[in-house]
Write an enzyme that holds these catalytic residues in place. Sequence first.
Site, mmCIF file in Angstrom:
data_model
loop_
_atom_site.group_PDB
_atom_site.id
_atom_site.type_symbol
_atom_site.label_atom_id
_atom_site.label_comp_id
_atom_site.label_asym_id
_atom_site.label_seq_id
_atom_site.Cartn_x
_atom_site.Cartn_y
_atom_site.Cartn_z
ATOM 1 N N HIS A 89 51.162 35.671 38.558
ATOM 2 C CA HIS A 89 51.341 34.642 39.581
ATOM 3 C C HIS A 89 50.178 33.660 39.528
ATOM 4 O O HIS A 89 49.016 34.061 39.402
ATOM 5 C CB HIS A 89 51.425 35.291 40.969
ATOM 6 C CG HIS A 89 51.446 34.274 42.055
ATOM 7 N ND1 HIS A 89 52.319 33.211 42.038
ATOM 8 C CD2 HIS A 89 50.693 34.119 43.174
ATOM 9 C CE1 HIS A 89 52.104 32.460 43.100
ATOM 10 N NE2 HIS A 89 51.121 32.989 43.800
ATOM 11 N N CYS B 148 55.396 34.339 47.171
ATOM 12 C CA CYS B 148 55.052 34.083 45.765
ATOM 13 C C CYS B 148 55.777 35.016 44.793
ATOM 14 O O CYS B 148 55.805 34.759 43.593
ATOM 15 C CB CYS B 148 53.546 34.159 45.575
ATOM 16 S SG CYS B 148 52.677 33.050 46.685
ATOM 17 N N ASN C 78 49.084 26.564 43.517
ATOM 18 C CA ASN C 78 49.985 27.680 43.815
ATOM 19 C C ASN C 78 51.313 27.132 44.348
ATOM 20 O O ASN C 78 51.357 26.556 45.431
ATOM 21 C CB ASN C 78 49.301 28.586 44.850
ATOM 22 C CG ASN C 78 50.127 29.807 45.201
ATOM 23 O OD1 ASN C 78 51.289 29.930 44.821
ATOM 24 N ND2 ASN C 78 49.528 30.721 45.948
HETATM 25 O O1 UT7 Z 1 49.615 33.994 46.179
HETATM 26 C C1 UT7 Z 1 48.955 34.489 47.254
HETATM 27 C C2 UT7 Z 1 48.447 33.299 47.955
HETATM 28 N N1 UT7 Z 1 47.068 33.072 48.032
HETATM 29 C C3 UT7 Z 1 46.092 33.441 47.190
HETATM 30 O O2 UT7 Z 1 46.268 34.101 46.234
HETATM 31 C C4 UT7 Z 1 44.704 32.979 47.521
HETATM 32 C C5 UT7 Z 1 43.737 34.131 47.553
HETATM 33 N N2 UT7 Z 1 42.386 33.762 47.898
HETATM 34 C C6 UT7 Z 1 41.626 32.907 47.176
HETATM 35 O O3 UT7 Z 1 42.067 32.365 46.186
HETATM 36 C C7 UT7 Z 1 40.200 32.700 47.583
HETATM 37 O O4 UT7 Z 1 39.855 33.632 48.587
HETATM 38 C C8 UT7 Z 1 39.901 31.267 48.106
HETATM 39 C C9 UT7 Z 1 39.966 30.280 46.941
HETATM 40 C C10 UT7 Z 1 40.893 30.886 49.170
HETATM 41 C C11 UT7 Z 1 38.489 31.187 48.682
HETATM 42 O O5 UT7 Z 1 37.544 31.605 47.738
HETATM 43 P P1 UT7 Z 1 36.355 32.570 48.168
HETATM 44 O O6 UT7 Z 1 35.500 32.745 46.997
HETATM 45 O O7 UT7 Z 1 37.005 33.804 48.765
HETATM 46 O O8 UT7 Z 1 35.605 31.714 49.233
HETATM 47 P P2 UT7 Z 1 35.337 32.046 50.760
HETATM 48 O O9 UT7 Z 1 36.594 32.024 51.538
HETATM 49 O O10 UT7 Z 1 34.461 33.258 50.830
HETATM 50 O O11 UT7 Z 1 34.460 30.825 51.161
HETATM 51 C C12 UT7 Z 1 33.148 30.648 50.651
HETATM 52 C C13 UT7 Z 1 32.569 29.408 51.294
HETATM 53 C C14 UT7 Z 1 32.713 29.392 52.811
HETATM 54 O O12 UT7 Z 1 31.542 28.809 53.334
HETATM 55 P P3 UT7 Z 1 30.384 29.739 53.965
HETATM 56 O O13 UT7 Z 1 31.050 30.474 55.075
HETATM 57 O O14 UT7 Z 1 29.948 30.632 52.850
HETATM 58 O O15 UT7 Z 1 29.384 28.734 54.388
HETATM 59 C C15 UT7 Z 1 33.876 28.473 53.046
HETATM 60 O O16 UT7 Z 1 33.791 27.808 54.297
HETATM 61 O O17 UT7 Z 1 33.285 28.263 50.820
HETATM 62 C C16 UT7 Z 1 33.702 27.483 51.924
HETATM 63 N N3 UT7 Z 1 34.947 26.811 51.565
HETATM 64 C C17 UT7 Z 1 34.952 25.635 50.922
HETATM 65 N N4 UT7 Z 1 33.972 24.835 50.489
HETATM 66 C C18 UT7 Z 1 34.310 23.712 49.859
HETATM 67 C C19 UT7 Z 1 36.208 27.218 51.757
HETATM 68 N N5 UT7 Z 1 37.072 26.319 51.259
HETATM 69 C C20 UT7 Z 1 36.312 25.327 50.723
HETATM 70 C C21 UT7 Z 1 36.608 24.130 50.054
HETATM 71 N N6 UT7 Z 1 35.587 23.357 49.638
HETATM 72 N N7 UT7 Z 1 37.864 23.737 49.809
#
Ligand code: UT7
Length: 326
Positions: free
Chosen positions: A253, A113, A283
């Site tokens: 970014h 990125c 992204n």
């Molecule tokens: O440029 C660098 C590249 N990447 C990034 O910058 C991404 C960086 N990370 C993020 O943007 C965030 O961490 C995410 C958007 C990927 C995830 O957000 P989060 O608030 O950290 O969520 P999480 O991973 O803690 O997940 C929370 C819950 C989980 O369920 P449980 O375990 O709490 O029951 C996930 O399984 O949300 C669930 N989950 C979803 N639910 C519905 C994960 N993806 C999804 C989804 N739809 N697409």
Amino acid sequence: MTIPVGILGLGTFLPDKRLTNADLEKMVETTDEWIISRTGIRERRLAGKGVPTSELAVEAARRALKDAGLTPADIGLIIVATISPDMIFPATACIVQYKLGAECPAYDISAACSGFPFAMSAAHSYVASGMYERVLVIGAEVLSAFIDWTDRSTCVLFGDGAGAAIIAPAENGRLIIDTQLGSSGKHADLLKLPAGGSAMRASEETVRERLHFLKMDGKEIFKLAVRYMGDAVLKLLKTHNLNLDDIRLLIPHQANLRIISAVADRVGMPMERVFVNVDKYGNMSSAASIVALAEAAQCGKIKSGDYVVLVAFGAGLTWSASLIKW
Ligand code: UT7
């Protein structure tokens, strides 16, 4: 003597096909509400099946050349930043060179990125030293080819697109003052495409285990993105004896609106002066910064004489902060 270096032309290319959150609801167990509240993304663009990264790159390049009033023969070097190259080798930049009808040297940069700013920084040095007069820098991705469309934790986040800039001796502002770069290989495992390289050779097993797709520890990447981008902005400002009031627009970014807001908070920048287009494109990794810069310029958010800070962060880890005087 170093030559002042600027951005002579800008171009973007976003494929027409839109993938909305409603479309994703039909593909994986997710909701529009979850995606918007956790990421700010509403839709992303997808290249057609079989369309390679070089195609998007060439379109963006043609537009940047037109914007600068130049032809491919005027370009001395092409650098393509991408993590979704047409092939592992040869460099996508060589394919772009041929498709554009240019004859100059061409190579790729892999900085995820932060790809575009890393490539822009290299171009800056070449032009400042007089080694090349005009460098075509492209950030282009067809990430949809490397996304596991059954993994809801990643497939909602990414999109395809390309942006290009002509870097050359400054003519009418748009002066690149500095780009500060950083990397941290100890965090390489947090965001990667595990298989298909020499470390994990392609096999039936790697295909079966879906190891040819992007894998990410989203939570850890989120925290590090906020810390590294925030600190990079503050260090850049300190180097140049500027404070936030001097900066018209911060272009972070575009990965997640929550990361963008947290970076703005960390440095103390009001969101009115922070550029956001992640809602439209998701992204786009190497393409994100250049598409955001081109759109910010096009919609009049930056005017002649304004200071702009571009800050990026991605797999590697890599990060960068650039100071541009428009
Ligand atoms: O440029 C660098 C590249 N990447 C990034 O910058 C991404 C960086 N990370 C993020 O943007 C965030 O961490 C995410 C958007 C990927 C995830 O957000 P989060 O608030 O950290 O969520 P999480 O991973 O803690 O997940 C929370 C819950 C989980 O369920 P449980 O375990 O709490 O029951 C996930 O399984 O949300 C669930 N989950 C979803 N639910 C519905 C994960 N993806 C999804 C989804 N739809 N697409």
